[in-house]
Enzyme design. Structure first.
Site, short mmCIF file in Angstrom:
data_model
loop_
_atom_site.label_atom_id
_atom_site.label_comp_id
_atom_site.label_asym_id
_atom_site.label_seq_id
_atom_site.Cartn_x
_atom_site.Cartn_y
_atom_site.Cartn_z
N LYS A 1 0.85 -1.19 0.00
CA LYS A 1 0.00 0.00 0.00
C LYS A 1 0.89 1.24 0.00
O LYS A 1 1.82 1.35 0.80
CB LYS A 1 -0.92 -0.01 1.23
CG LYS A 1 -2.07 0.98 1.15
CD LYS A 1 -3.09 0.75 2.26
CE LYS A 1 -4.29 1.66 2.08
NZ LYS A 1 -5.32 1.45 3.12
N GLU B 1 -19.62 -5.94 10.15
CA GLU B 1 -20.60 -5.22 10.98
C GLU B 1 -21.62 -6.15 11.61
O GLU B 1 -22.03 -5.96 12.76
CB GLU B 1 -21.31 -4.15 10.14
CG GLU B 1 -20.42 -3.00 9.71
CD GLU B 1 -19.60 -3.28 8.47
OE1 GLU B 1 -18.78 -2.43 8.09
OE2 GLU B 1 -19.78 -4.37 7.87
N ARG C 1 -25.61 -2.45 7.15
CA ARG C 1 -25.25 -3.83 6.81
C ARG C 1 -25.58 -4.79 7.95
O ARG C 1 -25.59 -6.00 7.75
CB ARG C 1 -23.77 -3.90 6.48
CG ARG C 1 -23.38 -3.11 5.23
CD ARG C 1 -21.93 -2.66 5.23
NE ARG C 1 -20.96 -3.72 5.20
CZ ARG C 1 -20.37 -4.18 4.09
NH1 ARG C 1 -20.68 -3.66 2.93
NH2 ARG C 1 -19.48 -5.12 4.15
#
Length: 644
Positions: free
Chosen positions: A287, A377, A405
């Site tokens: 990254k 979640e 969600r």
């Protein structure tokens, strides 16, 4: 200031132009694309590290596949800046995430190359599989590619998609971008598994040697190919000392490969195009690749650093000449630790957003009492419910948009069981530049309709602290939702003494006549500004901070409707079923008659921009509130206002 692209990139208006390059030029185009992203984000802001990490992958995909005929689905748009630049949006890329500019995420309405709108994680596999099955049904021979990060792979939906894909013969390629990061460092067993795969030197060396030998036999037909497949599977199981996770789901696994070797990637992708059925390519990336401060610095900081000096890596921060209010998330994080120091039953839970929600403060201070459960979640909510059954006091912190969600779990696992779980919904209301996938527009409506649920919103930092203090006190059942917006509050001196609030009570902020303004949450501060503007014309409406939308302060509302025939309600949530609707319901149920104007998020998708720009667009910024009052009182409205 427009950023000038490099000589190759300046000639690429579509993937068709990219395909005109020689293979030898791919390294240069990757360098130019990476530099263009660095130059733009340093000047205009935006997401950063994720897109730098997939530059070679992006170039290779568009070079090998025939997009948009071949359908490419990204998992979360953080990765997709290079994709946007290569697909006709180079010259408008500087408007990325700006009001009326292009979206920071792939968006179907924006480009035919954006085959699926994303913003929430873990959706790419299911979406691409649906496309693959649809085109298979239509006898339309296309390739379907889903690019998913290892962080997004922790989401349950990704596993559901892989489980289904493995039972089909769909033409689906899943590319796993493995960089050990989502926004914060990845957690959990999957991260450990991928690390084992990528760091097993024995496996990787023997795999390469054996594949070179086996490839010589592939030309001898299906029987030889079956033998190759069995040898590959046995090799992985033997050397990794465990069965391959992906192949156990009937996905052919390839890799790991270097995600920054664009030549090897194009070779591999060309080979995979000819292999039928569902398959997964495991790419190892870094990254922030190609920008040293991002590679070597705090990856969380460089996820979306804002504007920065590209030479020194210094992230620009506003220099304030006076004390400024903290962000609501920071108040939450510090207050939770204060409360937990005195109440040993308090536990913290967040799904993959410890720094964004400031749960990382408790994770550092009390690592055995605060949990990052990954991008999950649903699990976060049910895990919190499990904690509550044992007498603990969970504070489950989830961004409002992501709580959607886990709605089934809120109803089924928390409220039906009447468990006292505390939900702190960060980024409630407009999320700003992240746009409609991240706006917390609906939580007031979807939370207040559930039995055994308390719903509150603080007007300022002191009120947030008081609500959190109240939520951690013993109570019999009932979940407690506290919603607050992204960004700063209004109190530089915010460490106030905490006190209990009587649940379901509002408060009068100021007296007035002719009209009452009823606000919920931070919008109350806009009403205070609006009143200052109205005072210049001699207009003095009353202002009430209702604090709770469920239960409502009925005693206060009776007093309001007995004394006012004109009422304005203000909320940073959807007007359909929200706070204003609750006030209308009360009025109808109690046979009052008044003129009511509801200000909030309208029944349409609102795009991205700064929070104030979006509030103004929807008519509930300070000027919008003031003008609504003027209209209801028959006074000329004002057309311009510059907010402080």
């Amino acid at each position: 200031m427009l950023i000038k692209p490099g000589p190759l990139l300046s000639k690429i208006d579509s993937p068709a132009d990219l395909k005109k390059l020689d293979q030898a030029q791919l390294v240069q185009i990757c360098d130019e694309l990476r530099q263009f992203i660095i130059d733009n984000v340093s000047v205009y802001g935006g997401h950063f590290g994720a897109s730098l990490g997939v530059v070679e992958m992006t170039v290779a995909i568009h070079y090998v596949f025939n997009t948009p005929i071949d359908q490419l689905v990204w998992d979360v748009g953080h990765q997709a800046y290079g994709h946007k630049i290569l697909t006709g949006r180079r010259d408008i890329f500087h408007t990325n995430r700006m009001y009326n500019g292009i979206s920071g995420f792939p968006k179907r309405k924006e480009s035919e190359y954006d085959t699926f709108g994303v913003g929430h994680s873990s959706t790419s596999i299911s979406g691409a599989l649906g496309m693959a099955i649809a085109n298979q049904y239509k006898n339309d021979n296309r390739q379907h590619i889903a690019v998913i990060g290892d962080g997004a792979m922790t989401g349950g939906l990704a596993f559901e998609g892989m489980n289904h894909a493995g039972s089909t013969n769909a033409n689906l390629l899943i590319i796993l971008n493995d960089n050990c990061m989502s926004i914060d460092p990845n957690v959990g067993a999957l991260k450990d598994y991928l690390t084992d795969v990528t760091t097993s030197h024995t496996y990787n060396k023997v795999k390469d040697d054996v594949w070179k030998i086996l490839s010589k036999f592939s030309k001898f037909g299906k029987s030889a190919q079956d033998i190759i497949s069995k040898v590959e599977h046995s090799l992985k199981a033997l050397l990794l000392k465990q069965s391959n996770l992906f192949e156990s789901l009937n996905l052919r696994y390839f890799g790991p490969v270097d995600g920054h070797d664009v030549h090897h990637l194009t070779h591999v992708l060309n080979d995979l195009k000819d292999i039928p059925g569902p398959k997964i390519l495991h790419c190892v990336t870094v990254k922030g690749k190609g920008y040293k401060p991002a590679e070597e610095g705090n990856a969380t900081t460089w996820h979306a650093p804002g504007k920065f000096d590209k030479v020194t890596g210094e992230v620009f921060k506003k220099v304030q000449d006076k004390p400024t209010p903290p962000k609501y998330q920071e108040v939450f994080g510090h207050t939770l630790v204060e409360l937990a120091e005195k109440n040993d039953k308090i536990m913290g839970v967040t799904p993959a957003m410890p720094s964004g929600s400031s749960m990382n403060i408790m994770m550092k201070a009390m690592p055995d009492r605060a949990f990052d459960v990954g991008i999950a979640e649903q699990h976060a909510v049910t895990f919190s419910a499990g904690l509550a059954t044992q007498g603990l006091v969970p504070f489950c912190n989830i961004y409002s948009t992501f709580m959607q969600r886990a709605y089934d779990q809120v109803i089924h696992d928390v409220c039906i069981q009447d468990l006292p779980v505390n939900f702190c919904l960060d980024r409630a209301g407009f999320a700003g530049a992240d746009g409609p996938t991240h706006h917390g527009a609906y939580d007031i409506a979807y939370m207040r309709c559930i039995p055994n649920m308390i719903v509150a919103a603080p007007m300022n930092e002191a009120e947030l602290r008081n609500m959190m203090y109240t939520a951690q006190l013993p109570r019999q059942g009932q979940a407690f939702t506290i919603r607050y917006p992204r960004g700063e509050g209004v109190m530089p001196e915010w460490r106030t003494a905490m006190e209990k609030i009587a649940i379901g009570t509002g408060r009068k902020i100021s007296d007035g006549k002719d009209l009452a303004i009823l606000t919920l949450g931070h919008m109350g501060n806009y009403a205070v500004e609006a009143k200052e503007m109205l005072a210049e014309q001699g207009l003095v409406p009353a202002h009430y901070d209702m604090r709770f939308v469920k239960p409502l302060d009925e005693e206060l509302l009776h007093d309001i409707f007995r004394n006012f025939k004109k009422v304005v309600t203000v909320e940073d949530g959807c007007v359909m079923g929200g706070f204003g609707s609750a006030i209308l319901e009360f009025m109808a149920q109690n046979n009052y008659s008044a003129q009511i104007k509801i200000l909030g998020i309208p029944d349409r998708i609102v795009e991205h921009g700064t929070q104030l720009e979006l509030h103004a667009e929807c008519g509930f910024d300070p000027l919008g509130i003031a003008n609504t009052v003027r209209q209801m009182l028959g006074v000329k409205v004002t057309s311009s206002y510059a907010s402080n």
